[in-house]
Design an enzyme around this catalytic site. Structure first.
Site, short mmCIF file in Angstrom:
data_model
loop_
_atom_site.label_atom_id
_atom_site.label_comp_id
_atom_site.label_asym_id
_atom_site.label_seq_id
_atom_site.Cartn_x
_atom_site.Cartn_y
_atom_site.Cartn_z
N CYS A 43 0.82 -1.45 0.48
CA CYS A 43 -0.05 -0.09 -0.30
C CYS A 43 1.16 1.03 0.26
O CYS A 43 0.18 1.85 -0.37
CB CYS A 43 -1.37 0.11 1.49
SG CYS A 43 -2.01 1.34 1.52
N CYS A 48 -1.14 2.04 -2.78
CA CYS A 48 -1.93 3.33 -2.22
C CYS A 48 -1.69 4.11 -2.56
O CYS A 48 -2.24 5.12 -3.45
CB CYS A 48 -3.75 2.45 -1.24
SG CYS A 48 -3.77 1.11 -0.23
N LYS A 51 0.18 5.73 -6.42
CA LYS A 51 -1.06 5.11 -7.09
C LYS A 51 -1.95 6.61 -6.74
O LYS A 51 -2.10 7.33 -8.35
CB LYS A 51 -1.43 4.19 -6.87
CG LYS A 51 -3.27 3.99 -7.94
CD LYS A 51 -4.00 3.11 -7.36
CE LYS A 51 -4.55 3.36 -6.10
NZ LYS A 51 -5.86 2.35 -5.50
N TYR A 178 -9.85 -3.18 -11.05
CA TYR A 178 -9.67 -2.09 -10.42
C TYR A 178 -7.69 -1.07 -10.85
O TYR A 178 -7.71 -0.23 -11.39
CB TYR A 178 -10.09 -1.71 -9.20
CG TYR A 178 -8.53 -1.72 -8.02
CD1 TYR A 178 -8.32 -1.53 -7.03
CD2 TYR A 178 -9.29 -3.69 -7.26
CE1 TYR A 178 -7.34 -2.11 -6.32
CE2 TYR A 178 -8.10 -3.85 -6.81
CZ TYR A 178 -7.27 -3.46 -5.80
OH TYR A 178 -6.53 -3.56 -4.91
N GLU A 182 -7.31 1.71 -12.78
CA GLU A 182 -6.73 3.47 -12.89
C GLU A 182 -5.44 3.31 -13.01
O GLU A 182 -5.65 4.37 -13.91
CB GLU A 182 -6.64 2.93 -11.09
CG GLU A 182 -8.19 2.34 -10.19
CD GLU A 182 -7.75 2.64 -8.19
OE1 GLU A 182 -8.21 2.47 -8.15
OE2 GLU A 182 -6.04 1.13 -8.27
N HIS A 435 -26.80 21.58 -0.44
CA HIS A 435 -27.85 21.91 -1.63
C HIS A 435 -26.84 23.27 -2.42
O HIS A 435 -26.32 23.76 -1.28
CB HIS A 435 -28.82 22.44 -1.98
CG HIS A 435 -28.72 23.15 -2.92
ND1 HIS A 435 -29.64 21.83 -4.69
CD2 HIS A 435 -29.34 24.08 -3.49
CE1 HIS A 435 -30.14 22.55 -5.39
NE2 HIS A 435 -29.79 24.05 -4.83
N GLU A 440 -26.42 15.00 -2.62
CA GLU A 440 -27.63 15.24 -2.38
C GLU A 440 -29.28 14.25 -2.89
O GLU A 440 -29.91 14.06 -2.94
CB GLU A 440 -28.11 17.40 -2.83
CG GLU A 440 -28.46 17.00 -3.90
CD GLU A 440 -28.87 18.51 -4.33
OE1 GLU A 440 -30.06 19.20 -3.94
OE2 GLU A 440 -27.83 19.57 -4.72
#
Length: 452
Positions: A43, A48, A51, A178, A182, A435, A440
């Site tokens: 990682c 991670c 990356k 992934y 990615e 908002h 939302e």
């Protein structure tokens, strides 16, 4: 029987370091840890963290056009790989130092060498030194693998992509998971002519069909040549390039070919077979709900067990191990409803069941909306986002939440709390919307778009 340590950890990644630090730092155990490579594991060093930094770097190319549309006099420039890479290396060095200091400051004795298990309570280091421990924890992670075919030795993996001497003009990324998807977005954003091969019918297998379809469409709009139902037949060196022959009959030349078609657990040559520690079909270490192997004194956590291969999961497994073994609080690892972010471009956040999984389980309602977000719409962009809830007809619980949008990872972390708590669609409806924000829409969708 007396031991040198209460706990000996093999592997200095996120899971192993967390278990060692917590066990030693709370004065419940005398702990040692061995790591043959760099502290921080996949990682921090080759996964991670670097990356995500590359994702950040790659996204600036699109920001220039947006900024000009909003009135800023900004001129497109060139990306300097050397400047970025030097800072990346420095940051990884800093983080490795942090991990080393965490162990040191918590009283963990560390050994910078490979270790393997000799018997249920003995570990042998590469220099021949043997150490005994009441408990042994294996946290050696996983590694990328490249299938064997003519010219497969010319491919790099996600380990090497962070250490390219120069940024290539063209790259082929093979794989549809992934990691492959990615890096396709990353390299494309950095200005590299990017092609992605995937042998299946759609990328991101296992994720929600509607969400992964939108991601693939947007990747293509962004300029990535995504070729589905396509695989490599053979590769050969062609001057300073790699010539690739594909199953669709095409033949192309690329500066770099990166394979991201799978990972394997790092469980070989650890001495496990001689002790009778069970291994699975992919070579993973078989453990029970408490991360214990069939040898009572030996435990395993993280990617080497091939349960849920995510860094936060390995950390949670390490914490549960300490609770179970050293604090007298048997704690099984909860692998249900884990929020996940996929840093494709566009980004995806997901928790719970996909529409397909949920429909196979019980009658459901699907609430979904896809639209152009305000910022991109104002700038004249065509990018779309997706907000989607999967709801049980019987219990009204939200079984799954899927977001494809900028910042989807941040959104899904918070939505994941509600889904994990068992929130119903009516709980979402009762929540007042913030908002104007994209998220939302998660609390304003009133009518299902379909039932199944």
């Amino acid at each position: 029987m007396s031991f040198d340590y209460d706990l000996f950890v093999i592997g200095g990644g996120s899971g192993g370091v967390r278990a060692a630090r917590v066990a030693a730092g709370e004065n419940v155990a005398k702990v040692a840890l061995a790591e043959e490579d760099r502290y921080g594991g996949t990682c921090v060093i080759r996964g991670c963290v670097p990356k995500k930094l590359m994702v950040f770097a790659s996204e600036f190319s699109g920001m220039v056009g947006d900024a000009r549309a909003f009135g800023w006099d900004i001129r497109p420039g060139a990306f300097d790989w050397n400047t970025f890479h030097d800072k990346l290396v420095a940051e990884l060095d800093r983080l490795e130092g942090v991990y080393r200091n965490i162990l040191k400051n918590n009283g963990v004795e560390s050994f910078d060498q490979r270790a393997h298990v000799v018997d249920p309570h003995t570990v042998e280091l590469a220099d021949g030194t043997r150490k005994t421990a009441k408990h042994i924890l294996i946290a050696t992670g996983g590694r990328p693998v490249v299938p064997e075919f003519p010219g497969s030795d010319l491919a790099i993996t996600s380990n090497e992509i962070f250490h390219l001497e120069t940024l290539p003009e063209s790259i082929l990324i093979v794989g549809g998971g992934y990691i492959a998807s990615e890096f396709a977005g990353i390299m494309n954003g950095l200005g590299v002519n990017t092609t992605q091969f995937y042998r299946g019918t759609q990328i991101l297998r296992g994720f929600d069909e509607e969400a992964r379809g939108l991601i693939c469409d947007e990747m293509r709009k962004n300029g990535i040549d995504v070729r589905l139902e396509t695989n490599v037949v053979e590769m050969a060196k062609d001057g300073d390039k790699v010539r690739v022959k594909a199953t669709d009959g095409s033949e192309d030349r690329f500066d770099v070919v990166m394979y991201a078609t799978g990972r394997a657990p790092n469980a070989d040559d650890l001495g496990l077979e001689s002790l009778g520690v069970a291994r699975g079909r992919k070579g993973e270490i078989i453990v029970d709900a408490y991360s214990q192997t069939c040898v009572p004194s030996i435990y395993a956590i993280g990617d080497v067990t091939d349960r849920v291969n995510l860094t936060p999961v390995a950390i949670r497994e390490g914490m549960a191990f300490v609770e179970t073994v050293f604090k007298g609080n048997p704690t099984p690892v909860d692998h249900e409803l884990i929020p996940t972010a996929i840093f494709t471009q566009p980004e995806m956040g997901t928790v719970g069941l996909s529409e397909e999984e949920a429909a196979a389980q019980e009658p459901i309602e699907v609430y979904a909306t896809s639209f152009k977000p305000m910022q991109k719409s104002f700038a004249g962009g065509s990018q779309r986002v997706l907000m989607k809830l999967i709801v049980s007809q019987a219990t009204r619980k939200v079984l799954g939440c899927h977001i494809v949008a900028p910042g989807a990872g941040e959104m899904i972390q918070l939505a994941g709390i509600a889904v994990k708590m068992g929130a119903t669609k009516e709980d979402f409806d009762r929540t007042v919307a913030v908002h104007p924000v994209m998220a939302e829409e998660l609390v304003t969708m009133r009518q299902p778009v379909r039932t199944a």
